[in-house]
Design a protein around this motif. Sequence first.
Motif, PDB file in Angstrom:
ATOM      1  N   GLU A 156       0.883  -1.059   0.021  1.00 45.45           N
ATOM      2  CA  GLU A 156       0.126   0.069   0.247  1.00 45.45           C
ATOM      3  C   GLU A 156       0.800   1.383  -0.040  1.00 45.45           C
ATOM      4  OE1 GLU A 156      -3.872   1.678   2.495  1.00 45.45           O
ATOM      5  OE2 GLU A 156      -2.734   0.043   3.086  1.00 45.45           O
TER       6      GLU A 156
ATOM      7  N   ASN B 237      11.122   5.601  -9.001  1.00 45.27           N
ATOM      8  CA  ASN B 237      12.289   5.249  -7.830  1.00 45.27           C
ATOM      9  C   ASN B 237      11.640   4.797  -6.661  1.00 45.27           C
ATOM     10  OD1 ASN B 237      14.559   6.745  -9.434  1.00 45.27           O
ATOM     11  ND2 ASN B 237      13.292   8.456  -9.082  1.00 45.27           N
TER      12      ASN B 237
ATOM     13  N   VAL C 257      14.612  10.783   4.340  1.00 44.97           N
ATOM     14  CA  VAL C 257      13.479  11.039   5.150  1.00 44.97           C
ATOM     15  C   VAL C 257      12.255  11.314   4.182  1.00 44.97           C
ATOM     16  CG1 VAL C 257      13.013  12.933   6.667  1.00 44.97           C
ATOM     17  CG2 VAL C 257      15.194  12.176   6.514  1.00 44.97           C
TER      18      VAL C 257
ATOM     19  N   PHE D 161       9.247   0.895   1.254  1.00 44.55           N
ATOM     20  CA  PHE D 161      10.051   1.338   0.140  1.00 44.55           C
ATOM     21  C   PHE D 161       9.623   2.764   0.257  1.00 44.55           C
ATOM     22  CE2 PHE D 161       9.051  -2.901  -0.943  1.00 44.55           C
ATOM     23  CZ  PHE D 161       9.940  -3.142  -2.078  1.00 44.55           C
TER      24      PHE D 161
ATOM     25  N   ASN E 287      17.609  14.633   1.682  1.00 47.15           N
ATOM     26  CA  ASN E 287      17.822  13.487   1.085  1.00 47.15           C
ATOM     27  C   ASN E 287      18.719  13.985  -0.125  1.00 47.15           C
ATOM     28  OD1 ASN E 287      16.107  11.708   2.461  1.00 47.15           O
ATOM     29  ND2 ASN E 287      14.310  12.956   1.608  1.00 47.15           N
TER      30      ASN E 287
ATOM     31  N   ASN F  25      20.932   0.357  -5.965  1.00 48.57           N
ATOM     32  CA  ASN F  25      19.682   1.039  -6.447  1.00 48.57           C
ATOM     33  C   ASN F  25      20.236   1.833  -7.929  1.00 48.57           C
ATOM     34  OD1 ASN F  25      17.408   0.112  -4.662  1.00 48.57           O
ATOM     35  ND2 ASN F  25      18.939   1.205  -3.415  1.00 48.57           N
ATOM     36  N   GLU F  26      19.006   2.016  -8.944  1.00 47.81           N
ATOM     37  CA  GLU F  26      19.198   2.992  -9.616  1.00 47.81           C
ATOM     38  C   GLU F  26      18.245   4.275  -9.609  1.00 47.81           C
ATOM     39  OE1 GLU F  26      19.870   0.614 -13.708  1.00 47.81           O
ATOM     40  OE2 GLU F  26      18.199   2.029 -14.218  1.00 47.81           O
ATOM     41  N   ILE F  27      18.671   5.342  -9.676  1.00 46.85           N
ATOM     42  CA  ILE F  27      17.659   6.455  -9.305  1.00 46.85           C
ATOM     43  C   ILE F  27      17.526   7.045 -10.579  1.00 46.85           C
ATOM     44  CG2 ILE F  27      17.595   8.637  -8.196  1.00 46.85           C
ATOM     45  CD1 ILE F  27      17.497   6.452  -6.057  1.00 46.85           C
ATOM     46  N   VAL F  28      16.320   7.570 -11.089  1.00 47.46           N
ATOM     47  CA  VAL F  28      16.108   8.522 -12.243  1.00 47.46           C
ATOM     48  C   VAL F  28      15.536   9.775 -11.897  1.00 47.46           C
ATOM     49  CG1 VAL F  28      14.941   8.319 -14.363  1.00 47.46           C
ATOM     50  CG2 VAL F  28      15.366   6.238 -13.368  1.00 47.46           C
TER      51      VAL F  28
ATOM     52  N   VAL G  48      16.500  15.081  -3.081  1.00 51.21           N
ATOM     53  CA  VAL G  48      15.129  14.916  -2.999  1.00 51.21           C
ATOM     54  C   VAL G  48      14.798  15.696  -1.804  1.00 51.21           C
ATOM     55  CG1 VAL G  48      13.298  13.531  -3.164  1.00 51.21           C
ATOM     56  CG2 VAL G  48      15.234  12.765  -4.224  1.00 51.21           C
ATOM     57  N   LYS G  49      13.689  16.658  -2.024  1.00 48.52           N
ATOM     58  CA  LYS G  49      13.185  17.357  -0.658  1.00 48.52           C
ATOM     59  C   LYS G  49      12.309  16.077  -0.013  1.00 48.52           C
ATOM     60  CE  LYS G  49      10.681  21.625  -0.149  1.00 48.52           C
ATOM     61  NZ  LYS G  49      10.031  21.398   1.198  1.00 48.52           N
ATOM     62  N   ALA G  50      12.283  16.280   1.321  1.00 51.89           N
ATOM     63  CA  ALA G  50      11.575  15.198   1.985  1.00 51.89           C
ATOM     64  C   ALA G  50      10.043  15.114   1.897  1.00 51.89           C
ATOM     65  CB  ALA G  50      11.622  15.396   3.377  1.00 51.89           C
ATOM     66  N   THR G  51       9.416  16.363   1.392  1.00 49.88           N
ATOM     67  CA  THR G  51       8.084  16.128   1.021  1.00 49.88           C
ATOM     68  C   THR G  51       7.831  15.702  -0.248  1.00 49.88           C
ATOM     69  OG1 THR G  51       8.287  18.559   0.305  1.00 49.88           O
ATOM     70  CG2 THR G  51       7.124  18.172   2.444  1.00 49.88           C
ATOM     71  N   GLU G  52       8.684  15.300  -0.777  1.00 49.22           N
ATOM     72  CA  GLU G  52       8.512  14.457  -2.230  1.00 49.22           C
ATOM     73  C   GLU G  52       8.392  12.913  -2.115  1.00 49.22           C
ATOM     74  OE1 GLU G  52       7.150  16.343  -4.166  1.00 49.22           O
ATOM     75  OE2 GLU G  52       7.919  18.231  -4.142  1.00 49.22           O
ATOM     76  N   VAL G  53       8.773  12.501  -1.081  1.00 50.61           N
ATOM     77  CA  VAL G  53       9.039  11.065  -0.667  1.00 50.61           C
ATOM     78  C   VAL G  53       7.628  10.521  -0.125  1.00 50.61           C
ATOM     79  CG1 VAL G  53      10.619   9.295   0.359  1.00 50.61           C
ATOM     80  CG2 VAL G  53      11.519  11.450  -0.190  1.00 50.61           C
ATOM     81  N   MET G  54       7.292   9.266  -0.833  1.00 52.02           N
ATOM     82  CA  MET G  54       6.373   8.646  -0.459  1.00 52.02           C
ATOM     83  C   MET G  54       6.593   7.302   0.109  1.00 52.02           C
ATOM     84  SD  MET G  54       3.738   9.269  -3.839  1.00 52.02           S
ATOM     85  CE  MET G  54       5.424   9.129  -4.868  1.00 52.02           C
ATOM     86  N   VAL G  55       5.661   6.574   0.987  1.00 50.45           N
ATOM     87  CA  VAL G  55       6.247   5.416   1.577  1.00 50.45           C
ATOM     88  C   VAL G  55       5.408   4.220   1.155  1.00 50.45           C
ATOM     89  CG1 VAL G  55       6.790   4.336   3.791  1.00 50.45           C
ATOM     90  CG2 VAL G  55       7.203   6.733   3.818  1.00 50.45           C
ATOM     91  N   ALA G  56       5.622   3.012   0.571  1.00 51.06           N
ATOM     92  CA  ALA G  56       4.953   2.024   0.332  1.00 51.06           C
ATOM     93  C   ALA G  56       5.361   0.977   1.592  1.00 51.06           C
ATOM     94  CB  ALA G  56       5.325   1.526  -1.026  1.00 51.06           C
ATOM     95  N   LYS G  57       4.290   0.226   1.741  1.00 49.20           N
ATOM     96  CA  LYS G  57       4.367  -0.986   2.712  1.00 49.20           C
ATOM     97  C   LYS G  57       3.596  -2.119   2.437  1.00 49.20           C
ATOM     98  CE  LYS G  57       3.564  -2.060   7.578  1.00 49.20           C
ATOM     99  NZ  LYS G  57       3.134  -1.351   8.863  1.00 49.20           N
TER     100      LYS G  57
END
Lengths: 67, 67, 67, 67, 67, 67
Positions: A2, C7, C35, C55, D7, D32-35, D58-67
Amino acid sequence: MELSARNSLAGTVKAVKLGEVMAEVIIQVGENEIVAVITRSSAERLKLSVGDRVFAVVKATEVMVAK
Amino acid sequence: MELSARNSLAGTVKAVKLGEVMAEVIIQVGENEIVAVITRSSAERLKLSVGDRVFAVVKATEVMVAK
Amino acid sequence: MELSARNSLAGTVKAVKLGEVMAEVIIQVGENEIVAVITRSSAERLKLSVGDRVFAVVKATEVMVAK
Amino acid sequence: MELSARNSLAGTVKAVKLGEVMAEVIIQVGENEIVAVITRSSAERLKLSVGDRVFAVVKATEVMVAK
Amino acid sequence: MELSARNSLAGTVKAVKLGEVMAEVIIQVGENEIVAVITRSSAERLKLSVGDRVFAVVKATEVMVAK
Amino acid sequence: MELSARNSLAGTVKAVKLGEVMAEVIIQVGENEIVAVITRSSAERLKLSVGDRVFAVVKATEVMVAK
Protein backbone atom coordinates in the motif's frame (compact mmCIF):
# COMPACT_ATOMS: atom_id res chain seq x y z
CA MET A 1 1.66 -3.29 -0.85
CA GLU A 2 0.00 0.00 0.00
CA LEU A 3 1.23 3.50 -0.84
CA SER A 4 1.16 6.51 1.48
CA ALA A 5 -0.12 8.79 -1.32
CA ARG A 6 -3.63 9.74 -0.30
CA ASN A 7 -5.25 10.44 -3.63
CA SER A 8 -6.01 7.63 -6.06
CA LEU A 9 -8.67 8.25 -8.70
CA ALA A 10 -9.93 5.41 -10.88
CA GLY A 11 -10.31 6.25 -14.56
CA THR A 12 -9.73 5.29 -18.16
CA VAL A 13 -6.84 6.33 -20.40
CA LYS A 14 -8.12 8.64 -23.17
CA ALA A 15 -4.86 9.61 -24.83
CA VAL A 16 -1.13 9.00 -24.59
CA LYS A 17 1.30 11.41 -26.26
CA LEU A 18 4.95 10.38 -26.28
CA GLY A 19 7.81 12.87 -26.38
CA GLU A 20 11.47 11.92 -26.38
CA VAL A 21 11.84 11.96 -22.59
CA MET A 22 8.34 12.65 -21.22
CA ALA A 23 4.84 11.38 -21.95
CA GLU A 24 1.47 13.02 -21.38
CA VAL A 25 -1.36 10.73 -20.32
CA ILE A 26 -4.96 11.94 -20.28
CA ILE A 27 -7.24 10.01 -17.95
CA GLN A 28 -11.02 10.30 -17.82
CA VAL A 29 -12.11 10.24 -14.15
CA GLY A 30 -15.90 10.55 -13.91
CA GLU A 31 -16.71 13.90 -15.48
CA ASN A 32 -13.17 15.20 -15.11
CA GLU A 33 -10.12 14.84 -17.29
CA ILE A 34 -6.86 14.38 -15.39
CA VAL A 35 -3.53 15.00 -17.11
CA ALA A 36 -0.42 13.18 -15.91
CA VAL A 37 3.10 13.84 -17.11
CA ILE A 38 5.38 10.87 -16.54
CA THR A 39 8.57 9.66 -18.20
CA ARG A 40 8.23 8.05 -21.60
CA SER A 41 9.96 4.97 -20.28
CA SER A 42 7.34 4.62 -17.50
CA ALA A 43 4.55 4.94 -20.06
CA GLU A 44 6.23 2.20 -22.08
CA ARG A 45 6.96 -0.01 -19.07
CA LEU A 46 3.26 0.17 -18.05
CA LYS A 47 2.28 -0.33 -21.73
CA LEU A 48 -0.25 2.50 -21.31
CA SER A 49 -2.76 2.64 -24.13
CA VAL A 50 -6.19 4.13 -24.77
CA GLY A 51 -8.95 2.34 -22.89
CA ASP A 52 -6.73 1.03 -20.06
CA ARG A 53 -8.27 1.12 -16.59
CA VAL A 54 -5.79 3.01 -14.41
CA PHE A 55 -5.51 5.18 -11.32
CA ALA A 56 -4.30 8.77 -11.21
CA VAL A 57 -2.23 8.98 -8.02
CA VAL A 58 -1.28 12.26 -6.28
CA LYS A 59 0.55 12.95 -3.00
CA ALA A 60 -1.54 15.20 -0.74
CA THR A 61 1.26 17.79 -0.43
CA GLU A 62 0.95 18.39 -4.20
CA VAL A 63 -2.72 19.41 -4.09
CA MET A 64 -3.65 23.11 -3.92
CA VAL A 65 -7.06 24.57 -3.15
CA ALA A 66 -8.74 27.37 -5.13
CA LYS A 67 -11.80 29.13 -3.75
CA MET B 1 -6.27 35.21 -14.86
CA GLU B 2 -5.71 31.62 -15.92
CA LEU B 3 -3.27 29.11 -14.39
CA SER B 4 -1.07 26.70 -16.33
CA ALA B 5 -1.91 23.84 -13.92
CA ARG B 6 -3.93 21.38 -15.95
CA ASN B 7 -5.98 19.66 -13.28
CA SER B 8 -8.77 21.49 -11.52
CA LEU B 9 -11.49 19.40 -9.88
CA ALA B 10 -14.66 21.03 -8.51
CA GLY B 11 -15.76 19.79 -5.11
CA THR B 12 -16.97 20.57 -1.62
CA VAL B 13 -14.89 20.89 1.55
CA LYS B 14 -15.70 18.00 3.90
CA ALA B 15 -13.17 18.64 6.65
CA VAL B 16 -10.38 21.02 7.62
CA LYS B 17 -7.80 19.97 10.20
CA LEU B 18 -5.38 22.67 11.35
CA GLY B 19 -1.89 21.92 12.65
CA GLU B 20 0.59 24.55 13.76
CA VAL B 21 2.16 25.04 10.33
CA MET B 22 0.15 22.84 7.96
CA ALA B 23 -3.54 22.15 7.36
CA GLU B 24 -5.24 19.12 5.85
CA VAL B 25 -8.29 19.80 3.70
CA ILE B 26 -10.58 16.98 2.56
CA ILE B 27 -12.58 17.74 -0.57
CA GLN B 28 -15.42 15.62 -1.93
CA VAL B 29 -15.11 15.48 -5.73
CA GLY B 30 -17.91 13.36 -7.20
CA GLU B 31 -17.43 9.92 -5.69
CA ASN B 32 -13.84 10.59 -4.73
CA GLU B 33 -12.27 12.20 -1.71
CA ILE B 34 -9.25 14.38 -2.44
CA VAL B 35 -6.86 15.33 0.35
CA ALA B 36 -4.86 18.55 0.09
CA VAL B 37 -2.10 19.60 2.46
CA ILE B 38 -1.54 23.35 2.40
CA THR B 39 -0.13 25.82 4.91
CA ARG B 40 -2.32 26.73 7.85
CA SER B 41 -2.03 30.37 6.89
CA SER B 42 -3.38 29.65 3.39
CA ALA B 43 -6.31 27.76 4.89
CA GLU B 44 -7.00 30.77 7.09
CA ARG B 45 -6.50 33.31 4.30
CA LEU B 46 -9.03 31.42 2.13
CA LYS B 47 -11.30 31.03 5.21
CA LEU B 48 -11.80 27.37 4.24
CA SER B 49 -14.67 25.75 6.05
CA VAL B 50 -16.92 22.72 5.65
CA GLY B 51 -19.39 23.08 2.79
CA ASP B 52 -17.31 25.56 0.76
CA ARG B 53 -17.34 25.03 -3.00
CA VAL B 54 -13.68 24.81 -4.03
CA PHE B 55 -11.35 23.38 -6.65
CA ALA B 56 -8.57 20.89 -6.01
CA VAL B 57 -5.73 22.01 -8.30
CA VAL B 58 -2.78 19.81 -9.30
CA LYS B 59 0.11 20.42 -11.71
CA ALA B 60 0.31 17.64 -14.34
CA THR B 61 3.93 16.81 -13.46
CA GLU B 62 2.72 15.79 -9.96
CA VAL B 63 0.32 13.09 -11.19
CA MET B 64 1.46 9.47 -11.32
CA VAL B 65 -0.30 6.59 -13.05
CA ALA B 66 -0.93 3.15 -11.51
CA LYS B 67 -2.04 0.23 -13.68
CA MET C 1 -0.83 -2.97 -9.80
CA GLU C 2 2.27 -1.10 -10.87
CA LEU C 3 3.07 2.59 -10.33
CA SER C 4 4.65 4.92 -12.88
CA ALA C 5 6.98 6.40 -10.24
CA ARG C 6 10.45 5.30 -11.25
CA ASN C 7 12.26 5.33 -7.94
CA SER C 8 11.52 2.75 -5.29
CA LEU C 9 14.15 2.07 -2.65
CA ALA C 10 13.80 -0.83 -0.22
CA GLY C 11 14.63 -0.03 3.38
CA THR C 12 13.72 -0.26 7.04
CA VAL C 13 11.86 2.31 9.14
CA LYS C 14 14.23 3.81 11.72
CA ALA C 15 11.97 6.47 13.24
CA VAL C 16 8.47 7.88 12.98
CA LYS C 17 7.70 11.33 14.38
CA LEU C 18 4.04 12.35 14.42
CA GLY C 19 2.88 15.97 14.27
CA GLU C 20 -0.72 17.08 14.24
CA VAL C 21 -1.08 17.02 10.46
CA MET C 22 2.23 15.68 9.13
CA ALA C 23 4.57 12.82 10.02
CA GLU C 24 8.28 12.41 9.40
CA VAL C 25 9.49 8.91 8.59
CA ILE C 26 13.18 8.05 8.52
CA ILE C 27 14.06 5.04 6.39
CA GLN C 28 17.44 3.30 6.32
CA VAL C 29 18.25 2.40 2.71
CA GLY C 30 21.62 0.66 2.53
CA GLU C 31 24.12 3.21 3.85
CA ASN C 32 21.76 6.14 3.30
CA GLU C 33 19.03 7.60 5.42
CA ILE C 34 15.97 8.75 3.49
CA VAL C 35 13.49 11.15 5.10
CA ALA C 36 9.85 11.13 3.97
CA VAL C 37 7.22 13.63 5.05
CA ILE C 38 3.71 12.23 4.65
CA THR C 39 0.41 13.00 6.34
CA ARG C 40 -0.07 11.74 9.86
CA SER C 41 -3.17 9.91 8.75
CA SER C 42 -1.20 8.02 6.06
CA ALA C 43 1.40 7.05 8.65
CA GLU C 44 -1.40 5.75 10.85
CA ARG C 45 -3.23 4.01 7.99
CA LEU C 46 -0.02 2.17 7.04
CA LYS C 47 0.65 1.52 10.77
CA LEU C 48 4.26 2.57 10.18
CA SER C 49 6.55 1.61 13.02
CA VAL C 50 10.25 1.11 13.64
CA GLY C 51 11.63 -1.99 11.96
CA ASP C 52 9.00 -2.16 9.19
CA ARG C 53 10.28 -3.16 5.76
CA VAL C 54 9.10 -0.41 3.40
CA PHE C 55 9.92 1.32 0.13
CA ALA C 56 10.74 5.01 -0.28
CA VAL C 57 9.03 6.00 -3.53
CA VAL C 58 9.89 9.14 -5.53
CA LYS C 59 8.61 10.42 -8.89
CA ALA C 60 11.52 11.07 -11.27
CA THR C 61 10.48 14.70 -11.85
CA GLU C 62 11.15 15.35 -8.13
CA VAL C 63 14.81 14.31 -8.23
CA MET C 64 17.51 16.95 -8.67
CA VAL C 65 21.16 16.35 -9.48
CA ALA C 66 24.10 18.01 -7.70
CA LYS C 67 27.60 17.79 -9.16
CA MET D 1 26.30 26.70 1.33
CA GLU D 2 23.95 24.04 2.65
CA LEU D 3 20.54 23.07 1.27
CA SER D 4 17.44 22.29 3.33
CA ALA D 5 16.62 19.24 1.17
CA ARG D 6 17.10 16.26 3.44
CA ASN D 7 17.91 13.53 0.98
CA SER D 8 21.21 13.48 -0.86
CA LEU D 9 22.40 10.17 -2.27
CA ALA D 10 25.91 9.80 -3.70
CA GLY D 11 26.13 7.90 -6.95
CA THR D 12 27.50 7.66 -10.48
CA VAL D 13 25.81 8.77 -13.69
CA LYS D 14 24.97 5.71 -15.81
CA ALA D 15 23.06 7.34 -18.64
CA VAL D 16 21.92 10.76 -19.85
CA LYS D 17 19.12 11.01 -22.41
CA LEU D 18 18.44 14.46 -23.83
CA GLY D 19 15.03 15.55 -25.12
CA GLU D 20 14.27 18.98 -26.51
CA VAL D 21 13.24 20.49 -23.16
CA MET D 22 13.87 17.76 -20.57
CA ALA D 23 16.65 15.30 -19.82
CA GLU D 24 16.57 11.96 -18.05
CA VAL D 25 19.57 11.10 -15.90
CA ILE D 26 20.08 7.62 -14.49
CA ILE D 27 22.25 7.46 -11.39
CA GLN D 28 23.61 4.28 -9.81
CA VAL D 29 23.35 4.62 -6.01
CA GLY D 30 24.68 1.48 -4.33
CA GLU D 31 22.44 -1.32 -5.58
CA ASN D 32 19.68 1.06 -6.66
CA GLU D 33 19.13 2.99 -9.84
CA ILE D 34 17.71 6.47 -9.35
CA VAL D 35 16.11 8.32 -12.24
CA ALA D 36 16.08 12.12 -12.28
CA VAL D 37 14.23 14.26 -14.79
CA ILE D 38 15.71 17.75 -15.04
CA THR D 39 15.74 20.38 -17.77
CA ARG D 40 18.02 19.77 -20.72
CA SER D 41 19.67 23.11 -20.06
CA SER D 42 20.53 22.05 -16.48
CA ALA D 43 22.01 18.81 -17.76
CA GLU D 44 24.12 20.83 -20.18
CA ARG D 45 25.08 23.48 -17.62
CA LEU D 46 26.31 20.71 -15.25
CA LYS D 47 27.97 18.95 -18.23
CA LEU D 48 26.51 15.68 -16.96
CA SER D 49 28.07 12.65 -18.56
CA VAL D 50 28.42 8.95 -17.89
CA GLY D 51 30.76 8.19 -15.01
CA ASP D 52 30.33 11.53 -13.23
CA ARG D 53 30.18 11.38 -9.44
CA VAL D 54 26.95 13.17 -8.47
CA PHE D 55 24.27 13.37 -5.80
CA ALA D 56 20.58 12.65 -6.30
CA VAL D 57 18.81 15.26 -4.17
CA VAL D 58 15.17 15.00 -3.06
CA LYS D 59 13.07 17.23 -0.78
CA ALA D 60 11.52 15.18 2.03
CA THR D 61 7.97 16.29 1.15
CA GLU D 62 8.40 14.51 -2.22
CA VAL D 63 9.07 11.07 -0.74
CA MET D 64 6.22 8.59 -0.34
CA VAL D 65 6.26 5.36 1.64
CA ALA D 66 4.97 2.00 0.39
CA LYS D 67 4.46 -0.90 2.79
CA MET E 1 29.04 21.60 -5.93
CA GLU E 2 26.29 22.87 -8.20
CA LEU E 3 22.61 21.90 -8.14
CA SER E 4 20.43 21.23 -11.19
CA ALA E 5 17.54 23.26 -9.71
CA ARG E 6 17.21 26.30 -11.95
CA ASN E 7 15.68 28.84 -9.63
CA SER E 8 17.71 30.33 -6.79
CA LEU E 9 16.57 33.67 -5.36
CA ALA E 10 18.72 35.58 -2.90
CA GLY E 11 16.88 37.04 0.06
CA THR E 12 16.68 37.60 3.80
CA VAL E 13 14.80 35.52 6.37
CA LYS E 14 11.89 37.55 7.78
CA ALA E 15 10.23 34.93 9.96
CA VAL E 16 10.58 31.30 11.03
CA LYS E 17 7.60 29.47 12.51
CA LEU E 18 8.29 26.01 13.92
CA GLY E 19 5.65 23.28 14.09
CA GLU E 20 6.27 19.80 15.47
CA VAL E 21 7.30 18.30 12.12
CA MET E 22 7.33 21.21 9.66
CA ALA E 23 8.60 24.78 9.66
CA GLU E 24 7.48 27.79 7.66
CA VAL E 25 10.19 30.21 6.56
CA ILE E 26 9.35 33.62 5.10
CA ILE E 27 12.06 35.10 2.89
CA GLN E 28 12.11 38.66 1.57
CA VAL E 29 13.32 38.59 -2.04
CA GLY E 30 13.41 42.12 -3.48
CA GLU E 31 9.83 43.33 -3.30
CA ASN E 32 8.42 39.82 -2.98
CA GLU E 33 7.87 37.57 -0.02
CA ILE E 34 8.62 33.89 -0.64
CA VAL E 35 7.26 31.24 1.71
CA ALA E 36 9.09 27.93 2.09
CA VAL E 37 7.83 24.94 4.02
CA ILE E 38 10.65 22.63 5.06
CA THR E 39 11.06 20.13 7.88
CA ARG E 40 11.61 21.50 11.34
CA SER E 41 14.81 19.50 11.59
CA SER E 42 16.16 21.15 8.42
CA ALA E 43 15.32 24.57 9.83
CA GLU E 44 17.21 23.63 12.97
CA ARG E 45 20.14 22.04 11.12
CA LEU E 46 20.55 25.26 9.07
CA LYS E 47 20.02 27.33 12.26
CA LEU E 48 17.66 29.57 10.29
CA SER E 49 16.88 32.82 12.03
CA VAL E 50 15.57 36.26 11.20
CA GLY E 51 18.04 38.34 9.20
CA ASP E 52 19.94 35.39 7.68
CA ARG E 53 21.01 35.81 4.06
CA VAL E 54 19.63 32.74 2.25
CA PHE E 55 18.46 31.49 -1.13
CA ALA E 56 14.98 30.25 -1.97
CA VAL E 57 15.55 27.31 -4.32
CA VAL E 58 12.87 25.83 -6.59
CA LYS E 59 13.03 23.09 -9.23
CA ALA E 60 11.72 24.36 -12.59
CA THR E 61 9.12 21.58 -12.84
CA GLU E 62 7.47 23.01 -9.70
CA VAL E 63 6.80 26.45 -11.18
CA MET E 64 3.41 27.22 -12.73
CA VAL E 65 2.52 30.22 -14.87
CA ALA E 66 -0.59 32.37 -14.45
CA LYS E 67 -1.62 34.86 -17.14
CA MET F 1 -11.12 32.85 -7.27
CA GLU F 2 -8.04 32.68 -5.05
CA LEU F 3 -5.39 29.94 -4.96
CA SER F 4 -3.84 28.47 -1.82
CA ALA F 5 -0.35 28.58 -3.40
CA ARG F 6 1.56 31.16 -1.40
CA ASN F 7 4.12 32.34 -3.88
CA SER F 8 3.14 34.44 -6.87
CA LEU F 9 5.80 36.57 -8.53
CA ALA F 10 4.91 39.13 -11.19
CA GLY F 11 7.17 39.18 -14.21
CA THR F 12 7.56 39.26 -17.98
CA VAL F 13 8.03 36.30 -20.33
CA LYS F 14 11.54 36.39 -21.83
CA ALA F 15 11.54 33.13 -23.75
CA VAL F 16 9.33 30.15 -24.53
CA LYS F 17 10.88 26.92 -25.81
CA LEU F 18 8.46 24.24 -26.96
CA GLY F 19 9.28 20.51 -26.87
CA GLU F 20 6.91 17.78 -27.96
CA VAL F 21 5.32 17.31 -24.53
CA MET F 22 6.87 20.00 -22.31
CA ALA F 23 7.64 23.69 -22.61
CA GLU F 24 10.22 25.82 -20.84
CA VAL F 25 9.18 29.37 -19.99
CA ILE F 26 11.70 31.93 -18.78
CA ILE F 27 10.22 34.78 -16.76
CA GLN F 28 12.07 37.94 -15.74
CA VAL F 29 11.07 38.79 -12.15
CA GLY F 30 12.87 41.95 -11.01
CA GLU F 31 16.55 41.09 -11.19
CA ASN F 32 15.91 37.35 -11.20
CA GLU F 33 15.15 34.93 -13.97
CA ILE F 34 12.60 32.24 -13.08
CA VAL F 35 12.34 29.09 -15.18
CA ALA F 36 9.03 27.22 -15.33
CA VAL F 37 8.51 23.85 -16.99
CA ILE F 38 4.88 23.28 -17.92
CA THR F 39 3.16 21.15 -20.53
CA ARG F 40 3.33 22.32 -24.12
CA SER F 41 -0.44 22.28 -24.28
CA SER F 42 -0.68 24.64 -21.27
CA ALA F 43 1.78 27.01 -22.92
CA GLU F 44 -0.37 26.94 -26.03
CA ARG F 45 -3.65 27.28 -24.14
CA LEU F 46 -2.29 30.38 -22.34
CA LYS F 47 -0.82 31.61 -25.67
CA LEU F 48 2.40 32.43 -23.82
CA SER F 49 4.71 34.65 -25.81
CA VAL F 50 7.65 36.94 -25.20
CA GLY F 51 6.65 40.17 -23.47
CA ASP F 52 3.54 38.76 -21.75
CA ARG F 53 2.94 39.95 -18.21
CA VAL F 54 2.55 36.78 -16.11
CA PHE F 55 2.96 35.38 -12.61
CA ALA F 56 5.30 32.56 -11.61
CA VAL F 57 3.34 30.56 -9.04
CA VAL F 58 4.92 28.08 -6.59
CA LYS F 59 3.40 26.04 -3.75
CA ALA F 60 5.25 26.70 -0.47
CA THR F 61 6.03 22.99 0.05
CA GLU F 62 8.11 23.09 -3.16
CA VAL F 63 10.50 25.79 -1.93
CA MET F 64 13.82 24.80 -0.38
CA VAL F 65 16.20 27.04 1.54
CA ALA F 66 19.97 27.22 1.01
CA LYS F 67 22.19 28.99 3.51
